[in-house]
Design an enzyme around this catalytic site. Structure first.
Site, mmCIF file in Angstrom:
data_model
loop_
_atom_site.group_PDB
_atom_site.id
_atom_site.type_symbol
_atom_site.label_atom_id
_atom_site.label_comp_id
_atom_site.label_asym_id
_atom_site.label_seq_id
_atom_site.Cartn_x
_atom_site.Cartn_y
_atom_site.Cartn_z
ATOM 1 N N TRP A 14 -5.740 0.027 10.240
ATOM 2 C CA TRP A 14 -5.813 0.141 8.784
ATOM 3 C C TRP A 14 -5.559 -1.202 8.120
ATOM 4 O O TRP A 14 -6.062 -1.477 7.039
ATOM 5 C CB TRP A 14 -4.819 1.186 8.303
ATOM 6 N N GLU A 74 -11.596 5.216 4.535
ATOM 7 C CA GLU A 74 -11.031 5.987 5.643
ATOM 8 C C GLU A 74 -12.059 6.158 6.752
ATOM 9 O O GLU A 74 -11.717 6.138 7.937
ATOM 10 C CB GLU A 74 -10.538 7.351 5.147
ATOM 11 N N TYR A 107 0.841 -1.203 0.000
ATOM 12 C CA TYR A 107 0.000 0.000 0.000
ATOM 13 C C TYR A 107 0.877 1.253 0.000
ATOM 14 O O TYR A 107 0.623 2.199 -0.761
ATOM 15 C CB TYR A 107 -0.921 -0.015 1.215
#
Length: 229
Positions: A94, A86, A64
């Site tokens: 995350w 988000e 990522y």
């Protein structure tokens, strides 16, 4: 995913500081001890490249960080996806979101705003029963609401979000130099709220700006810094 002192974002965009021992970890990333830390917030991986140290903890974070985070993203659907993810990440790891990303895409029709805006009670029940995503009532409602709000934007979500891109500032040297929110993210949050969006406080707005490459928060010595505007 916003990089700063570890914080937990709430619905209205306010944040609370966690234990100081978790300082310098990205929002939602449990701090680990990278094996090749060479400076504060910077690590050298097995490939010999220096990168932001949070990316050194798992293969998912590395991919990522190296391939997406901080690189410009355009298009209403792509930006809507990142805004939604988000929002789902708020208060969570995350890594959880990354590992469920394909499930989110399947559950929310590829984050096509027109499709999501048409979701009804049966779709909501389906989503609440889907163990492959984050089954949070408020967050799921926010995605459906925000899809409808996105369709009402006169120039689209891409134009609204990129409106808040500004001149690039100095590259952060450590993770402590990366803010949780900025005046621009507060303005974006206010603009989204004015158009009917929810669950898009200043911290979530700033994380979206980072994810979409509107801001570049790779550290100065990170190899990705020169690959992004």
């Amino acid at each position: 995913m916003s990089v700063r002192l570890t914080r937990v974002a709430t619905m209205d965009g306010q944040v609370s500081r966690k234990r100081q021992a978790k300082a310098d970890a990205p929002l939602g990333v449990e701090p680990s001890a990278p094996r090749h830390v060479v400076a504060e917030g910077l690590a050298v991986g097995e490939d010999g490249r220096a990168r932001c140290s949070w990316a050194d903890s798992t293969a998912e974070y590395r991919a990522y960080h190296d391939e997406e985070w901080g690189r410009p993203v355009r298009g209403d659907t792509a930006i809507f996806e990142r805004l939604c993810l988000e929002g789902f990440q708020s208060g969570l790891s995350w890594l959880t979101i990354l590992r469920k990303r394909e499930n989110f895409r399947a559950a929310f029709s590829g984050f096509d705003a027109s499709a999501v805006a048409a979701f009804g009670d049966e779709d909501f029940a389906r989503l609440m029963a889907d163990a492959g995503i984050v089954r949070n009532r408020a967050k799921i409602n926010a995605v459906i609401n925000n899809a409808r709000a996105a369709l009402g934007l006169p120039d689209g979500l891409d134009a609204l979000v990129w409106k808040y891109a500004g001149e690039s500032g100095p590259a952060p040297r450590t993770l402590a130099d990366v803010p949780a929110s900025t005046p621009a993210s507060k303005a974006l949050s206010a603009g989204l709220k004015w158009h009917g969006f929810t669950f898009t406080g200043p911290v979530t707005a700033y994380a979206t700006m980072q994810a979409c490459g509107i801001v570049n928060d790779h550290l100065a010595a990170c190899f990705c810094r020169t690959l992004t505007p």
